[in-house]
Design a protein around this motif. Structure first.
Motif, short mmCIF file in Angstrom:
data_model
loop_
_atom_site.label_atom_id
_atom_site.label_comp_id
_atom_site.label_asym_id
_atom_site.label_seq_id
_atom_site.Cartn_x
_atom_site.Cartn_y
_atom_site.Cartn_z
N ARG A 33 17.81 95.23 -36.88
CA ARG A 33 17.38 95.15 -38.21
C ARG A 33 18.01 97.18 -38.48
NH1 ARG A 33 13.23 92.24 -35.54
NH2 ARG A 33 14.02 89.96 -35.55
N LEU A 34 17.12 97.62 -38.28
CA LEU A 34 17.68 99.25 -38.57
C LEU A 34 18.41 99.05 -38.73
CD1 LEU A 34 16.12 102.00 -38.95
CD2 LEU A 34 16.74 101.76 -36.92
N LEU A 35 19.69 99.01 -38.09
CA LEU A 35 21.67 99.20 -38.73
C LEU A 35 21.62 98.49 -39.69
CD1 LEU A 35 23.22 99.35 -34.75
CD2 LEU A 35 22.44 101.18 -36.36
N LEU A 36 21.00 97.39 -39.34
CA LEU A 36 21.33 96.28 -41.22
C LEU A 36 20.49 97.01 -42.58
CD1 LEU A 36 21.02 92.81 -40.12
CD2 LEU A 36 23.50 93.66 -40.90
N SER A 37 19.57 97.57 -42.05
CA SER A 37 18.75 98.38 -43.24
C SER A 37 19.51 99.38 -43.64
CB SER A 37 17.60 98.46 -42.49
OG SER A 37 17.15 99.31 -43.79
N TYR A 38 19.80 100.13 -42.67
CA TYR A 38 20.93 101.47 -42.92
C TYR A 38 22.39 101.20 -43.32
CZ TYR A 38 23.63 105.35 -42.29
OH TYR A 38 24.31 106.88 -42.30
N LEU A 39 22.66 100.27 -42.93
CA LEU A 39 24.05 99.62 -43.37
C LEU A 39 24.09 99.25 -45.00
CD1 LEU A 39 26.40 98.11 -40.40
CD2 LEU A 39 26.00 99.76 -42.45
N ALA A 40 22.72 99.22 -45.82
CA ALA A 40 22.30 98.31 -46.79
C ALA A 40 22.25 99.45 -48.00
CB ALA A 40 21.20 96.79 -46.71
N LEU A 41 21.23 100.36 -46.97
CA LEU A 41 20.71 101.62 -47.65
C LEU A 41 22.03 102.69 -48.21
CD1 LEU A 41 19.04 103.99 -48.37
CD2 LEU A 41 19.09 104.39 -46.62
N VAL A 42 23.39 102.31 -47.08
CA VAL A 42 24.39 102.85 -47.64
C VAL A 42 25.19 102.80 -48.54
CG1 VAL A 42 26.89 103.45 -46.75
CG2 VAL A 42 25.03 104.31 -45.29
N ALA A 43 25.39 101.22 -48.37
CA ALA A 43 25.46 100.79 -49.49
C ALA A 43 25.32 100.89 -51.32
CB ALA A 43 25.80 98.67 -48.75
N GLU A 44 23.88 100.88 -51.40
CA GLU A 44 23.40 101.07 -52.24
C GLU A 44 23.87 102.22 -52.62
OE1 GLU A 44 21.77 99.24 -54.60
OE2 GLU A 44 22.29 98.07 -53.19
N TYR A 45 23.75 103.55 -52.05
CA TYR A 45 24.46 104.78 -52.08
C TYR A 45 25.44 104.32 -53.01
CZ TYR A 45 20.17 107.60 -50.85
OH TYR A 45 19.47 108.59 -50.84
N GLY A 46 26.04 103.98 -52.00
CA GLY A 46 27.68 103.40 -52.70
C GLY A 46 27.53 103.18 -54.26
N HIS A 47 26.75 102.07 -54.55
CA HIS A 47 27.14 101.52 -56.10
C HIS A 47 26.64 102.61 -57.14
CE1 HIS A 47 27.29 97.62 -54.17
NE2 HIS A 47 26.26 97.58 -53.27
N GLN A 48 25.28 103.77 -56.43
CA GLN A 48 25.20 104.61 -57.11
C GLN A 48 26.22 105.46 -57.50
OE1 GLN A 48 21.70 104.78 -58.82
NE2 GLN A 48 21.55 102.55 -57.39
N THR A 49 26.43 106.13 -56.36
CA THR A 49 27.91 106.99 -56.74
C THR A 49 29.52 106.70 -57.27
OG1 THR A 49 27.97 107.68 -53.94
CG2 THR A 49 30.08 108.00 -55.62
N ARG A 50 29.59 108.54 -58.49
CA ARG A 50 30.62 107.09 -59.86
C ARG A 50 32.09 108.13 -58.49
NH1 ARG A 50 27.81 111.09 -64.12
NH2 ARG A 50 26.98 110.10 -64.73
N TRP A 51 32.83 106.94 -58.81
CA TRP A 51 33.71 107.18 -57.75
C TRP A 51 35.13 107.62 -58.08
CZ3 TRP A 51 33.73 105.73 -52.48
CH2 TRP A 51 32.63 105.59 -52.36
N GLN A 52 34.94 107.42 -59.48
CA GLN A 52 36.17 108.16 -60.64
C GLN A 52 36.09 109.51 -60.14
OE1 GLN A 52 33.58 106.47 -62.04
NE2 GLN A 52 33.91 105.11 -62.98
N SER A 53 35.89 110.26 -59.64
CA SER A 53 35.41 111.40 -59.06
C SER A 53 35.96 111.65 -57.74
CB SER A 53 34.15 112.22 -59.51
OG SER A 53 33.10 111.90 -59.50
N ASN A 54 36.30 111.10 -57.15
CA ASN A 54 36.11 110.48 -55.58
C ASN A 54 37.35 111.05 -55.52
OD1 ASN A 54 33.70 112.03 -54.65
ND2 ASN A 54 32.59 110.07 -54.94
#
Length: 161
Positions: A97-118
């Motif tokens: 459950r912690l790993l799933l929560s961590y992956l969800a957190l990483v995914a949310e950070y990914g949604h916040q990232t401006r991918w055009q500049s990466n």
């Protein structure tokens, strides 16, 4: 003098109107009882909160696991074995459950990232995260379906690799 009284009256009137509007704005809304004073949680805030809760849950599950393992190694009774199985199973499920929560957190950070500049490919990274989530969910089902203490060490090893 009447002019000053009129000005004071107008100022008091405006202050009262302002206070009423402020109170109406910040009173709980409807049956939900949510106050506008509380800042709306974004999905990233919720993911952070969930991860923090899962971390605390894992710490208590680990403590219970260590205690049950020690008791089983010391006494070797059927009761101690059953307790060790339950706590080990709970601990492995908490890790998942912690790993799933961590992956969800990483995914949310990914949604916040401006991918055009990466230079990273967002679709490829999202696919890796989705694959990991699927693996962990399958692992969690296997842990929850385990029937004996002997079923759990291979599952733990499988998670490490």
């Amino acid at each position: 003098m009447p002019r000053n009284q009129y000005l004071v009256f107008c100022i008091k009137y405006l202050v009262i109107i302002f206070l009423i509007l402020t109170l109406i704005t910040y009173l709980p809304a409807g049956k939900a009882g949510h106050s506008s004073l509380i800042r709306a949680q974004t999905s990233l805030d919720q993911a952070k909160k969930d991860y923090t809760e899962k971390t605390s849950s894992l710490a208590s599950a680990k403590s219970a696991y260590i205690s049950a393992k020690s008791s089983y190694q010391s006494f070797g009774t059927a009761t101690a074995k059953a307790e060790a199985f339950a706590k080990t199973k709970d601990y492995l499920a908490s890790v998942d459950r912690l790993l799933l929560s961590y992956l969800a957190l990483v995914a949310e950070y990914g949604h916040q990232t401006r991918w055009q500049s990466n230079s990273f490919d967002k679709a490829a990274i999202d696919q890796v995260i989705a694959d990991q989530i699927t693996f962990i969910q399958d692992h969690l089902k296997k842990v929850q379906n385990s029937q004996t203490l002997e079923d759990l060490p291979p599952l733990s090893t499988n998670l490490k690799t």
